[in-house]
Design an enzyme around this catalytic site. Structure first.
Site, PDB file in Angstrom:
ATOM      1  N   GLU A 330       0.832  -1.194   0.000  1.00 30.83           N
ATOM      2  CA  GLU A 330       0.000   0.000   0.000  1.00 30.83           C
ATOM      3  C   GLU A 330       0.873   1.253   0.000  1.00 30.83           C
ATOM      4  OE1 GLU A 330      -3.920  -1.379   2.573  1.00 30.83           O
ATOM      5  OE2 GLU A 330      -2.197  -0.584   3.674  1.00 30.83           O
ATOM      6  N   CYS A 331       0.580   2.190  -0.902  1.00 29.81           N
ATOM      7  CA  CYS A 331       1.156   3.539  -0.897  1.00 29.81           C
ATOM      8  C   CYS A 331       2.698   3.522  -0.876  1.00 29.81           C
ATOM      9  CB  CYS A 331       0.590   4.342   0.269  1.00 29.81           C
ATOM     10  SG  CYS A 331       0.651   6.138   0.013  1.00 29.81           S
ATOM     11  N   GLY A 332       3.325   3.768   0.275  1.00 29.10           N
ATOM     12  CA  GLY A 332       4.780   3.722   0.347  1.00 29.10           C
ATOM     13  C   GLY A 332       5.325   2.378  -0.077  1.00 29.10           C
ATOM     14  N   LEU A 334       3.973   0.451  -2.418  1.00 25.18           N
ATOM     15  CA  LEU A 334       3.944   0.502  -3.885  1.00 25.18           C
ATOM     16  C   LEU A 334       5.190   1.198  -4.409  1.00 25.18           C
ATOM     17  CD1 LEU A 334       2.537   0.605  -6.767  1.00 25.18           C
ATOM     18  CD2 LEU A 334       1.511   2.752  -5.991  1.00 25.18           C
ATOM     19  N   SER A 431      -0.870  -0.810  -4.577  1.00 25.99           N
ATOM     20  CA  SER A 431      -1.784   0.292  -4.830  1.00 25.99           C
ATOM     21  C   SER A 431      -1.515   1.440  -3.865  1.00 25.99           C
ATOM     22  CB  SER A 431      -3.231  -0.193  -4.651  1.00 25.99           C
ATOM     23  OG  SER A 431      -4.140   0.877  -4.603  1.00 25.99           O
TER      24      SER A 431
END
Length: 455
Positions: A330-332, A334, A431
């Site tokens: 997730e986020c970081g 990704l 994502s």
């Protein structure tokens, strides 16, 4: 009895976070075991909660979670603590929706669901009787919630405090006031407060803040309000305390660069039989032995040289991916799995490389807010064309991805509806969207089943 209070503000910036952290620390100094919570999807404030209490803070989000799941989350984390302190979000009534009712995700809505008395923080600087009018409005706007106490911030003198107190005609406890003190302001930057690991002399600051709160706030009154609450009971648990057990090991990235998680997610995975093994992509040379990999959000952009230099860790993650075992990022996470991250000074750093895009840090907010996500491909959590809800908040953008391999089409938040986002390839789902497994309990179950099959 579940003693509990919710610290809310009239708006953002009134000192709510500083006072909440100070209350937690002051009560801990008295030998009281405090379980912290945060309303909404914030990750930085809970880091401070965790630091000062020694207990991991949980997020209570009435947009992402059903009322019953919020109660389960609260009881699951707080059952062994002496008192629970919930920090609100924005202003007391601010949430996702406007209109006459408190919005989804608002502090007021959480107060209703958990039947929590509210301690309202008012910035009384440059106000006198007007602060009393403000308190009257906030405490009577919605009759279903209880504003049981008030703390005044930025008060110039005892006389100033007494003037406001005398003007209030309601039965609301005045718990004390805080004079303005620039030494106790928390530093901020692009995602809000500077995280705990980057805050210098944090232990000293926490001690000073706790002492300050003890001096100016009546802690016995705070405890009395918290104790005057009804017991919350759940007969049939639906998400936590599950009997189904899938024996797998889950490696979870957790260090200075990666620490943005809904900790309920880890609790839920553990309840279902997953053994959580934390590791550091910065310091550790290789992944621990595991059947699934979970890399959450954080600030990898702050530790790019260290992440780039740890070649052995990046190699073991590639090998893990090639083995077919599930990876969820997730986020970081990704960004770390991409080819490279380009920092704010336009300097590129090579990352793991199993996500084919490149990530660029920007000065402009790229996405923020709640989203509905429709899966565009089968993945390790959901099948194609399923819907879930999540949250995104990031200043970076990724380029070089093919929308045919995207994770989701996103609706809501900042950006046009139906935009393709993320990356899916076989056993990898990456994502920008943060998901709470309590929103859809089938997600962690599918992840664990996938991990079990590839053991």
């Amino acid at each position: 009895m579940n003693p509990r209070i919710l610290v809310a503000g009239t708006k953002s910036g009134v000192g709510k976070t500083t006072i909440t952290i100070g209350l937690m620390g002051a009560l801990k100094q008295k030998g009281i075991d405090v379980q912290p919570f945060k309303v909404g999807p914030d990750y930085i404030d809970p880091g401070f909660h965790t630091q000062i209490t020694g207990n991991r803070s949980r997020n209570l989000d009435s947009y992402l979670l059903k009322d019953k799941v919020i109660k389960e989350s609260f009881l699951n984390a707080s059952s062994n603590s002496d008192i629970s302190i919930i920090e609100g979000v924005m202003g007391l009534y601010d949430g996702k929706h406007g209109g006459g009712e408190p919005g989804a995700g608002s502090s007021a809505e959480i107060a209703k669901i958990l039947d929590i008395p509210i301690i309202l923080v008012i910035d009384a600087g440059k106000m006198a009787q007007s602060a009393a009018a403000m308190l009257h409005g906030y405490s009577t706007y919605d009759k279903e919630i209880e504003v049981a106490g008030v703390i005044l911030n930025n008060v110039s003198s005892e006389r100033h405090y007494q003037m406001i107190k005398d003007a209030v005609k309601q039965d609301i406890e005045f718990l004390g006031y805080l004079p303005w003190n620039s030494d106790l302001e928390l530093p901020e930057r692009h995602l809000g407060l500077v995280p705990t690991y980057e805050s210098k002399n944090l232990d000293s600051y926490m001690e000073k803040l706790s002492n300050y709160i003890s001096k100016h706030i009546d802690l016995e009154k705070v405890i009395g309000i918290a104790n005057d609450t009804k017991k919350i009971e759940i007969k049939n648990w639906s998400v936590f305390r599950q009997t189904q057990k899938t024996k797998v090991k889950i490696a979870v990235a957790f260090d200075q660069a990666f620490n943005f998680y809904y900790y309920d997610n880890l609790d839920i995975l553990s309840e279902l039989g997953g053994e959580i093994i934390e590791f550091s992509p910065i310091k550790d040379k290789k992944l621990p032995e595991a059947d699934a990999l979970y890399i959450g959000g954080g600030f990898p952009e702050t530790f790019l040289p260290e992440l780039e230099e740890n070649q052995s860790m990046k190699k073991t993650i590639k090998n893990f991916y090639n083995s077919g075992k599930p990876i969820y990022a997730e986020c970081g996470g990704l960004a770390y799995l991409s080819k490279e991250i380009i920092d704010f000074d336009n300097e590129p750093y090579k990352m793991v490389g199993i996500v084919p895009g490149k990530v660029k840090m920007t000065d402009k907010l790229q996405a923020m807010g709640y989203v509905k996500a429709e899966t565009t491909n089968n993945n390790i959590l959901m099948n194609k064309n399923e819907f879930t809800k999540g949250h995104e908040f990031h200043y970076s953008k990724i380029t070089g991805l093919n929308k045919k391999e995207s994770s989701y089409k996103l609706f809501g938040g900042k950006g046009k509806n139906g935009r393709h986002e993320g990356y899916v390839n076989k056993n990898l789902l990456a994502s920008y969207v943060h998901l709470h497994f309590g929103t859809n309990p089938s997600l962690p179950k599918k992840l664990l089943k996938k991990a079990e099959k590839t053991k």
